[in-house]
Design a protein around this motif. Sequence first.
Motif, PDB file in Angstrom:
ATOM      1  N   ALA A 163      27.503  41.840  29.944  1.00 56.70           N
ATOM      2  CA  ALA A 163      27.414  41.490  31.362  1.00 56.70           C
ATOM      3  C   ALA A 163      28.804  41.321  31.960  1.00 56.70           C
ATOM      4  O   ALA A 163      29.052  41.682  33.114  1.00 56.70           O
ATOM      5  CB  ALA A 163      26.595  40.217  31.541  1.00 56.70           C
ATOM      6  N   ALA A 164      29.726  40.771  31.166  1.00 51.13           N
ATOM      7  CA  ALA A 164      31.104  40.595  31.641  1.00 51.13           C
ATOM      8  C   ALA A 164      31.738  41.939  31.987  1.00 51.13           C
ATOM      9  O   ALA A 164      32.492  42.054  32.970  1.00 51.13           O
ATOM     10  CB  ALA A 164      31.933  39.872  30.583  1.00 51.13           C
ATOM     11  N   ASP A 165      31.425  42.966  31.202  1.00 55.96           N
ATOM     12  CA  ASP A 165      31.957  44.304  31.484  1.00 55.96           C
ATOM     13  C   ASP A 165      31.422  44.833  32.815  1.00 55.96           C
ATOM     14  O   ASP A 165      32.158  45.449  33.597  1.00 55.96           O
ATOM     15  CB  ASP A 165      31.577  45.274  30.354  1.00 55.96           C
ATOM     16  CG  ASP A 165      32.242  44.930  29.040  1.00 55.96           C
ATOM     17  OD1 ASP A 165      33.369  44.404  29.078  1.00 55.96           O
ATOM     18  OD2 ASP A 165      31.625  45.166  27.984  1.00 55.96           O
ATOM     19  N   VAL A 166      30.125  44.589  33.061  1.00 53.69           N
ATOM     20  CA  VAL A 166      29.515  45.058  34.314  1.00 53.69           C
ATOM     21  C   VAL A 166      30.143  44.330  35.500  1.00 53.69           C
ATOM     22  O   VAL A 166      30.450  44.937  36.533  1.00 53.69           O
ATOM     23  CB  VAL A 166      27.988  44.838  34.294  1.00 53.69           C
ATOM     24  CG1 VAL A 166      27.369  45.339  35.600  1.00 53.69           C
ATOM     25  CG2 VAL A 166      27.358  45.554  33.103  1.00 53.69           C
ATOM     26  N   TRP A 172      36.145  45.387  40.481  1.00 53.85           N
ATOM     27  CA  TRP A 172      37.401  46.104  40.657  1.00 53.85           C
ATOM     28  C   TRP A 172      37.265  47.573  41.024  1.00 53.85           C
ATOM     29  O   TRP A 172      38.242  48.194  41.442  1.00 53.85           O
ATOM     30  CB  TRP A 172      38.246  45.983  39.383  1.00 53.85           C
ATOM     31  CG  TRP A 172      38.476  44.555  39.002  1.00 53.85           C
ATOM     32  CD1 TRP A 172      38.012  43.900  37.898  1.00 53.85           C
ATOM     33  CD2 TRP A 172      39.210  43.577  39.740  1.00 53.85           C
ATOM     34  NE1 TRP A 172      38.404  42.589  37.898  1.00 53.85           N
ATOM     35  CE2 TRP A 172      39.144  42.362  39.021  1.00 53.85           C
ATOM     36  CE3 TRP A 172      39.911  43.607  40.944  1.00 53.85           C
ATOM     37  CZ2 TRP A 172      39.751  41.195  39.474  1.00 53.85           C
ATOM     38  CZ3 TRP A 172      40.522  42.441  41.393  1.00 53.85           C
ATOM     39  CH2 TRP A 172      40.437  41.266  40.656  1.00 53.85           C
ATOM     40  N   ASP A 173      36.081  48.136  40.876  1.00 53.42           N
ATOM     41  CA  ASP A 173      35.897  49.552  41.212  1.00 53.42           C
ATOM     42  C   ASP A 173      35.494  49.671  42.680  1.00 53.42           C
ATOM     43  O   ASP A 173      34.379  49.318  43.066  1.00 53.42           O
ATOM     44  CB  ASP A 173      34.824  50.177  40.316  1.00 53.42           C
ATOM     45  CG  ASP A 173      34.878  51.694  40.378  1.00 53.42           C
ATOM     46  OD1 ASP A 173      35.248  52.231  41.442  1.00 53.42           O
ATOM     47  OD2 ASP A 173      34.546  52.346  39.373  1.00 53.42           O
ATOM     48  N   ASP A 177      29.859  49.408  46.486  1.00 56.06           N
ATOM     49  CA  ASP A 177      29.715  48.310  47.441  1.00 56.06           C
ATOM     50  C   ASP A 177      28.993  47.162  46.745  1.00 56.06           C
ATOM     51  O   ASP A 177      27.804  47.266  46.430  1.00 56.06           O
ATOM     52  CB  ASP A 177      28.916  48.785  48.667  1.00 56.06           C
ATOM     53  CG  ASP A 177      28.869  47.726  49.764  1.00 56.06           C
ATOM     54  OD1 ASP A 177      29.244  46.566  49.490  1.00 56.06           O
ATOM     55  OD2 ASP A 177      28.455  48.056  50.890  1.00 56.06           O
ATOM     56  N   LYS A 178      29.705  46.076  46.504  1.00 61.00           N
ATOM     57  CA  LYS A 178      29.126  44.943  45.757  1.00 61.00           C
ATOM     58  C   LYS A 178      27.906  44.357  46.458  1.00 61.00           C
ATOM     59  O   LYS A 178      27.060  43.744  45.819  1.00 61.00           O
ATOM     60  CB  LYS A 178      30.193  43.862  45.567  1.00 61.00           C
ATOM     61  CG  LYS A 178      31.345  44.289  44.669  1.00 61.00           C
ATOM     62  CD  LYS A 178      32.277  43.140  44.361  1.00 61.00           C
ATOM     63  CE  LYS A 178      33.118  42.744  45.549  1.00 61.00           C
ATOM     64  NZ  LYS A 178      34.136  43.753  45.880  1.00 61.00           N
TER      65      LYS A 178
END
Length: 519
Positions: A163-166, A172-173, A177-178
């Motif tokens: 989950a931390a990777d996601v 940062w990408d 759109d978050k």
Amino acid sequence: MAGVCEGLKDLQEKEIEKVKSSLDGQVRVISGIGDFTNVVTIHPDGLDLHCKFQLTESYPQTPPTISIRSSVLNSDQTASLISSLQTEATSKVGQMMLVDLMTSCKRWLFENDVDVCASTVAEKSKHKKGNGKSKQGNNKEKIKPENEIGDKSSKKKPPMRTAADVIKRLQWDKAFDKENFWIGYLDRIVGLVEKKFTAFTWGDIAAVDYCTLAIPQHRIQYFKYFTEKVWDKNERLDNVFGSTGSKLTLIEAIKKYEDKQKELGEVEEKKNIPEVDVNENHEDGAAGSEMEDETEIYDEFEENECSNDEADEQINDLSKPEIHKKRPNFFVALQITDTNTIEKLLDVQNQVIKWYPSYTDHKIPANGFHLTLSVLKLENTSDNQACFDAMNQAKSKLEKLARNTEPLILQDLDHFSRRVIYAKVKYSQQFLALVDEIRDILINAGFDVGSSSFKPHLTLFNVRRSVCLERKDILLNAFNDSDCPFGSQAIDNIQVCRMGTLPKGDSTEFYENIFRFDM
């Protein structure tokens, strides 16, 4: 008497500084919450333990209210520990006692053989899960013929990205759109909860305050792009990196989802939904959160232009399937009454229109400037009266909280998916305490105010969903680079208003209300 109170206040401040110095990085303090001058929470390093001490203005002449939280303690142990500490606190009235109470708390845990070491708790949990898996695995091996077992290493599942990777990818990408992503996580009390990605703070959990939404990453169960899961821990689904063998990456998963929606003729509506948390939905279609959770849009500013049936149809078009059946039709508002602030906000609107003339027909009139503090559904006149009675009975408490709240500062602009342009609000913890009190009043009166987190903001422009926006981007940095605020607003009024009742034209009247309290 005033001198005594000042003396106690100074003594509290000195003790809090001493506690912070003794327990560096383990103490969190919130001031001016309800009847308490200070709420001190201590989370000792490496322990699954939170001790909260609520101090009134007469502390230490009166003992603090104590509460304890730990996943290791059962209810009887918790009650026994609190009782022990409360007894000691009573015996130390008139003295600094918080550090001593923490020492006594640890001593009680040791004497009662309670291990709250976080690493031990985690290891026990891991060991318990491991035993279950091992037992199940052994049973499977027993029923397999030897020639089918083969090389165990060849059967090992590929490691799944965490989950931390996601979170890092979405943070940062800039290609994503978050605001379009949702998180499902396990709440210790209510179970599975779903909130927008942007509702969370991803810093150090120990450093955030009570009003900030933050969760341990191990409690995250899944991520969604609108309604489509792209990562699920329990299902071992990873369409963000493709680490579990799906061969789909996030870009491909999004394209697949949008192609599917285009076939249904719905994708444009869903992509144009600005972020509006259930408690921040303005009659002008504003967005919000940390009003803590389903995201919906209530275009209260437009509501008098469509029937209830049409409004229900609009809701059914939203991207989240679990939309509230009862659409809010009232909101609690703080009307902007400061004339200098209103003039500056009008200047801001005019500047935005110079840059982007297409927003001319979508600005909020000056008589509609406000902050939404909560939303609710009132079915009939009986509900209206019940709401009025509840708010009216709480006037004295609301006034006390309002008078202790610093004026709000309006500064900088931002937008929700280009459809809602709003002024940001700088606020104090006391303001959040006031909002919480209003929500509690309505909840105790039997009204549903939703569960979203609250993010104060003031809507300046709202573009209806039916309007096509030509520009892909709008730049508002010129405002954000300035140190000059747009103005301020004291907490001088609280109103419960009916959505869709803002007079049009040159009227100076505000929304129709069923309750108004001027302070």
